[in-house]
Design a protein around this motif. Structure first.
Motif, PDB file in Angstrom:
ATOM      1  N   SER A 243       9.116  -1.972  19.000  1.00 25.68           N
ATOM      2  CA  SER A 243       9.301  -1.779  17.635  1.00 25.68           C
ATOM      3  C   SER A 243       8.456  -0.514  17.131  1.00 25.68           C
ATOM      4  N   THR A 244       8.895   0.317  16.091  1.00 24.66           N
ATOM      5  CA  THR A 244       8.297   1.371  15.751  1.00 24.66           C
ATOM      6  C   THR A 244       7.951   1.195  14.247  1.00 24.66           C
ATOM      7  N   PHE A 245       6.972   1.236  13.690  1.00 21.95           N
ATOM      8  CA  PHE A 245       6.454   1.209  12.306  1.00 21.95           C
ATOM      9  C   PHE A 245       6.189   2.497  11.746  1.00 21.95           C
ATOM     10  N   THR A 246       6.656   2.811  10.886  1.00 23.82           N
ATOM     11  CA  THR A 246       6.363   4.464  10.242  1.00 23.82           C
ATOM     12  C   THR A 246       6.041   4.266   8.846  1.00 23.82           C
ATOM     13  N   ILE A 247       4.990   4.686   8.364  1.00 29.01           N
ATOM     14  CA  ILE A 247       4.264   4.983   7.012  1.00 29.01           C
ATOM     15  C   ILE A 247       4.604   6.265   6.473  1.00 29.01           C
ATOM     16  N   TYR A 248       5.129   6.373   5.376  1.00 31.84           N
ATOM     17  CA  TYR A 248       5.383   7.841   5.010  1.00 31.84           C
ATOM     18  C   TYR A 248       4.364   7.764   3.657  1.00 31.84           C
ATOM     19  N   LEU A 249       3.736   8.951   3.603  1.00 33.62           N
ATOM     20  CA  LEU A 249       2.711   9.023   2.431  1.00 33.62           C
ATOM     21  C   LEU A 249       2.711  10.600   1.856  1.00 33.62           C
ATOM     22  N   PRO A 250       2.868  10.666   0.618  1.00 31.87           N
ATOM     23  CA  PRO A 250       3.088  12.022   0.131  1.00 31.87           C
ATOM     24  C   PRO A 250       1.845  13.028   0.671  1.00 31.87           C
ATOM     25  N   ARG A 251       2.374  13.931   1.106  1.00 29.49           N
ATOM     26  CA  ARG A 251       1.348  15.097   1.517  1.00 29.49           C
ATOM     27  C   ARG A 251       0.561  15.672   0.167  1.00 29.49           C
ATOM     28  N   ALA A 252      -0.819  15.789   0.491  1.00 30.10           N
ATOM     29  CA  ALA A 252      -1.638  16.351  -0.564  1.00 30.10           C
ATOM     30  C   ALA A 252      -1.551  17.916  -0.325  1.00 30.10           C
ATOM     31  N   ALA A 253      -1.551  18.674  -1.234  1.00 31.87           N
ATOM     32  CA  ALA A 253      -1.989  20.174  -1.143  1.00 31.87           C
ATOM     33  C   ALA A 253      -3.527  20.372  -0.434  1.00 31.87           C
ATOM     34  N   ALA A 254      -3.533  21.349   0.086  1.00 31.04           N
ATOM     35  CA  ALA A 254      -5.071  21.825   0.497  1.00 31.04           C
ATOM     36  C   ALA A 254      -5.987  21.885  -0.651  1.00 31.04           C
TER      37      ALA A 254
ATOM     38  N   PHE B 230       1.060  -1.272   0.142  1.00 35.15           N
ATOM     39  CA  PHE B 230      -0.011   0.005  -0.112  1.00 35.15           C
ATOM     40  C   PHE B 230       0.958   1.367   0.048  1.00 35.15           C
ATOM     41  N   ALA B 231       1.865   1.443   0.631  1.00 34.52           N
ATOM     42  CA  ALA B 231       2.905   2.500   0.933  1.00 34.52           C
ATOM     43  C   ALA B 231       3.586   2.758  -0.366  1.00 34.52           C
ATOM     44  N   LYS B 232       4.096   1.801  -1.025  1.00 35.95           N
ATOM     45  CA  LYS B 232       4.478   1.787  -2.075  1.00 35.95           C
ATOM     46  C   LYS B 232       3.985   2.403  -3.373  1.00 35.95           C
ATOM     47  N   GLN B 233       2.624   1.911  -3.414  1.00 33.11           N
ATOM     48  CA  GLN B 233       1.576   1.939  -4.651  1.00 33.11           C
ATOM     49  C   GLN B 233       1.158   3.588  -4.423  1.00 33.11           C
ATOM     50  N   SER B 234       1.086   3.928  -3.225  1.00 38.44           N
ATOM     51  CA  SER B 234       0.873   5.325  -2.981  1.00 38.44           C
ATOM     52  C   SER B 234       1.827   6.396  -2.981  1.00 38.44           C
ATOM     53  N   GLY B 235       2.899   5.885  -3.370  1.00 41.19           N
ATOM     54  CA  GLY B 235       3.959   6.889  -3.625  1.00 41.19           C
ATOM     55  C   GLY B 235       4.844   7.028  -2.454  1.00 41.19           C
ATOM     56  N   GLY B 236       4.812   6.295  -1.523  1.00 33.51           N
ATOM     57  CA  GLY B 236       5.491   6.577  -0.049  1.00 33.51           C
ATOM     58  C   GLY B 236       6.137   5.114   0.160  1.00 33.51           C
ATOM     59  N   ASP B 237       6.393   4.903   1.491  1.00 29.99           N
ATOM     60  CA  ASP B 237       7.239   3.922   1.898  1.00 29.99           C
ATOM     61  C   ASP B 237       7.022   3.514   3.273  1.00 29.99           C
ATOM     62  N   VAL B 238       7.514   2.429   3.818  1.00 27.62           N
ATOM     63  CA  VAL B 238       7.271   2.046   5.186  1.00 27.62           C
ATOM     64  C   VAL B 238       8.896   1.689   5.709  1.00 27.62           C
ATOM     65  N   MET B 239       9.053   2.342   7.002  1.00 25.03           N
ATOM     66  CA  MET B 239      10.351   1.881   7.725  1.00 25.03           C
ATOM     67  C   MET B 239      10.035   1.289   8.867  1.00 25.03           C
ATOM     68  N   VAL B 240      11.050   0.592   9.483  1.00 24.35           N
ATOM     69  CA  VAL B 240      10.914  -0.180  10.908  1.00 24.35           C
ATOM     70  C   VAL B 240      12.202   0.052  11.471  1.00 24.35           C
ATOM     71  N   GLU B 241      12.093   0.470  12.776  1.00 24.29           N
ATOM     72  CA  GLU B 241      13.063   0.623  13.759  1.00 24.29           C
ATOM     73  C   GLU B 241      12.742  -0.413  14.881  1.00 24.29           C
ATOM     74  N   SER B 242      13.621  -1.129  15.328  1.00 21.47           N
ATOM     75  CA  SER B 242      13.428  -2.222  16.541  1.00 21.47           C
ATOM     76  C   SER B 242      14.755  -2.510  17.320  1.00 21.47           C
ATOM     77  N   VAL B 243      14.215  -2.708  18.582  1.00 22.40           N
ATOM     78  CA  VAL B 243      15.266  -3.183  19.512  1.00 22.40           C
ATOM     79  C   VAL B 243      14.833  -4.435  20.455  1.00 22.40           C
ATOM     80  N   GLU B 244      15.420  -5.748  20.211  1.00 24.05           N
ATOM     81  CA  GLU B 244      15.306  -6.773  20.744  1.00 24.05           C
ATOM     82  C   GLU B 244      14.830  -6.346  22.360  1.00 24.05           C
ATOM     83  N   GLY B 245      13.630  -6.840  22.994  1.00 22.19           N
ATOM     84  CA  GLY B 245      13.353  -6.837  24.197  1.00 22.19           C
ATOM     85  C   GLY B 245      12.611  -5.382  24.627  1.00 22.19           C
ATOM     86  N   GLU B 246      12.558  -4.451  23.800  1.00 22.67           N
ATOM     87  CA  GLU B 246      12.177  -2.938  24.074  1.00 22.67           C
ATOM     88  C   GLU B 246      10.928  -2.896  22.915  1.00 22.67           C
TER      89      GLU B 246
END
Length: 702
Positions: free
Chosen positions: A551-562, A533-549
């Motif tokens: 994870s953070t998943f972040t979706i980036y989507l292009p912002r639309a003009a008002a 979904f993220a790639k097809q919408s022109g964005g991407d998704v990234m993950v940051e994780s520390v074992e035992g603590e």
């Protein structure tokens, strides 16, 4: 007539309803809920209403089970998986509906209804959807649903049938076994297979006889071991593979080394192996001992014949394997086939919808009323025939992007996420202060959030904190092998306090069917949906994780003009200020007659042309008499787009309005700047598009 399925549903407590086609939402509306233990919809618990809204608008295949009666609800994407029992399924008792599959799933259902979510990959379920016993395989998850008091009230199932893939894999395994038999039977040849790096993966009996090493000694070893030290120093093994990649196969005669150190002269050939996509996935090296020079020519001919036969048999085996794998590729072909049927079906709907609108007009004569009624009846009969064809095909769903505020969607999902994650998990939402407008598919966006929340819940074993934050950011950071991207984006982050992801697996988590969970507890499909979904919408998704603590998943989507979020003012229904003369171009006689009649009812004059050539002939006679050209797109010979381009060139001041039920050209390239009216259309929509055409004519200079 009451069927066996109806009787089972009655025993489950659901009121019977007329078996008919329709969307899942229409099937819900068809049930007499006043006679059902759930009671009228107005009195349903908020948690049930929220979950039902979610699944009915989701493109993912899913169903829910609710209440003591285990009432069954499903969505459009799941409906094809039910087979013939789809007509009696909505509102039925879950166990009676799936009695044939119940022995395989009762334990997992009980766990979900006890508050324990679970996931399964390639799970075998025998059933009899079509009257005969069949083996099916599924990848699915069961998640408990909580009521407003925090008690388990039902369960949610996200599911996909993977029977075609399992059968294809088995066919491929059988083909590989046959290939191994072929290799072992060729005892006169040393046949060695390697992976792309040159590590040995197969070693036949002929290789043991020729080279001296046993198979167990050589599997996993580099192919270099059978080359002379001089060839290894010169990079000969790598050179042979490079030549095979460039030419498909390479042959030469040279010295090789046996296990005891003895050198022998061998005729060798290296062939590249490719997968179904054409990518190289290994090599085959075939050697024949040619030490006795007197046998060179004779043995060379025998080697060629054997190799050709071997290649032919391997190609034949691959063809049989590809036939099984092709079952999983039929969805794309089905989508292309239904596109053509959709074009004809929308033509029929245009006549039906327009005739209904005409019947609602005041002061209608009996003769016209009968004419429109007959048109609806005749066209409906043809639509029934087309519908029977459409039901034989699988649907192809595409993204439907619109501009929406991602923050509003996140807030709207908050209560449902509470129900999915359970009372022991705290869900907090921190939306950004400013509107976060994105141009994407809102249903897919909601599904991605649910998938990430369920993934976070499972990582915390049912207890912890999920924090959802949202806001506008400048630029998207480097993700995997892709560099950073400049621009305005909306970032939606889901943070959990779970077990985290091992570092050696974090680069694989978005691959389809990959999961970090234990066997039988993960399908590996949820995060793949998020990534797609993220790639097809022109964005991407990234993950940051520390074992035992966590994870953070972040979706980036292009912002639309008002300004892109503001809808265009709707055209005022009615007719242009003055009567227009419209050139109607339509190859379908019924649709053409309807369009002419509708335009005349709106007070316009019309001339009907059966195709683009006839339309250009009418314009050549006297183009000045026409105010607007109203043309279908898909026609034999000249298309509506080609006609419009010709009109632009020959008669620059004459507006062209296109109409179409389906066109692959429009789907790929847009309307080429022409006003476009989609079939089926109403009389008011027809009037509005003519208004816009007339207004454009008035604005443009002569």
């Amino acid at each position: 007539m009451t069927t066996a399925g109806d009787t089972a549903i009655d025993r489950a407590g659901a009121a019977p309803f007329v078996s008919r086609g329709g969307t899942a939402a229409e099937l819900v509306a068809a049930v007499d809920w006043s006679a059902h233990p759930l009671g009228p919809q107005a009195g349903w618990p908020p948690a049930l209403a929220a979950m039902l809204r979610f699944i009915l608008t989701s493109p993912e295949s899913m169903y829910i089970v609710w209440g003591p009666q285990r009432t069954f609800f499903f969505n459009d994407a799941y409906a094809p998986l039910l087979g013939p029992r789809v007509a009696q399924a909505m509102g039925a008792g879950f166990r009676d509906l799936w009695a044939d599959a119940w022995p395989a799933i009762d334990t997992m259902v009980a766990r979900a209804l006890a508050g324990e979510g679970s996931e399964f990959e390639d799970f075998h379920i025998p059933m009899a959807r079509y009257g005969e016993a069949e083996d099916t395989w599924w990848s699915f998850s069961f998640s408990p649903i909580y009521d407003d008091a925090g008690a388990v009230a039902g369960m949610l199932c996200l599911t996909n049938e993977v029977t075609a893939r399992i059968l294809a894999q088995r066919a491929e395994q059988e083909a590989e076994a046959r290939n191994r038999q072929i290799l072992d039977s060729a005892t006169d040849f040393a046949i060695v297979s390697t992976d792309p790096r040159g590590r040995i993966t197969q070693w036949n009996e002929g290789a043991t006889r020729t080279l001296g090493w046993e198979k167990a000694e050589m599997i996993g070893e580099p192919l270099d071991r059978i080359f002379t030290p001089e060839d290894i120093a010169a990079g000969r093994p790598a050179h042979e593979m490079t030549m095979a990649l460039e030419t498909g196969a390479g042959r030469d005669e040279r010295w090789h080394v046996r296990r005891n150190g003895e050198r022998f002269w061998a005729d060798g050939q290296v062939t590249v192996l490719r997968d179904e996509a054409g990518a190289a996935n290994g090599f085959v090296k075939v050697l024949r001992d040619r030490t006795d020079k007197r046998l060179v020519e004779e043995e060379l001919r025998a080697l060629n014949a054997t190799l050709e036969d071997h290649v032919a048999r391997e190609v034949d085996a691959r063809i049989r394997t590809e036939e099984a794998l092709r079952q999983s590729q039929k969805v794309e072909a089905i989508g292309q086939l239904t596109g053509g049927v959709a074009h004809d079906f929308n033509n029929l709907l245009t006549v039906i919808k327009g005739s209904v609108d005409l019947l609602r007009r005041p002061d209608l004569t009996e003769e016209k009323r009968r004419r429109y009624t007959d048109a609806i009846s005749d066209t409906a009969d043809r639509a029934v025939k087309l519908t029977s064809q459409l039901l034989a095909f699988a649907r192809r769903q595409a993204l439907k992007p619109v501009v929406f505020d991602a923050g509003e969607n996140v807030l709207a999902l908050r209560d449902m996420l509470h129900s999915l994650t359970g009372s022991q998990i705290e869900v907090t939402v921190e939306p950004g202060g400013d509107p976060c407008l994105v141009d994407a598919d809102p249903s897919q966006f909601d599904t991605a959030l649910v998938n990430m929340a369920v993934n976070a819940r499972d990582a915390m074993a049912g207890r912890g904190t999920i924090r959802i934050t949202l806001g506008a950011v400048s630029g998207m950071p480097a993700v995997r092998s892709h560099p950073a991207v400049a621009g305005e984006f909306v970032a939606v982050a889901i943070r959990d306090t779970g077990c985290g992801i091992p570092a050696d697996r974090i680069d694989k988590i978005f691959e389809p069917f990959f999961t970090t969970k234990d066997v039988g507890k993960g399908t590996g499909l949820g995060l793949s949906q998020v990534f797609g979904f993220a790639k097809q919408s022109g964005g991407d998704v990234m993950v940051e994780s520390v074992e035992g603590e966590g994870s953070t998943f972040t979706i980036y989507l292009p912002r639309a003009a008002a300004r892109a979020a503001e809808a265009e003012p709707a055209a005022v229904a009615g007719v242009p200020a003055k009567s227009a003369c419209v050139l109607v171009v339509e190859d379908n006689p019924d649709v053409g007659a309807f369009a002419v009649q509708a335009l005349r009812e709106l007070g316009h004059h019309t001339v009907l042309a059966a195709d683009g050539a006839a339309a250009l002939a009418e314009l050549e006679k006297d183009a000045g008499r026409f105010d607007i050209v109203f043309s279908d797109v898909v026609m034999p010979g000249m298309t509506g787009i080609e006609l419009g381009e010709s009109v632009r060139q020959l008669y620059p001041g004459l507006p062209v309005i296109l109409t179409s039920g389906y066109s692959s050209v429009l789907a790929k390239h847009g309307s080429y700047g022409f006003e476009l009216l989609h079939k089926p259309y109403s009389i008011d929509q027809l009037s509005a598009v003519l208004q816009r055409g007339a207004a454009r004519l008035q604005r443009e200079p002569d």
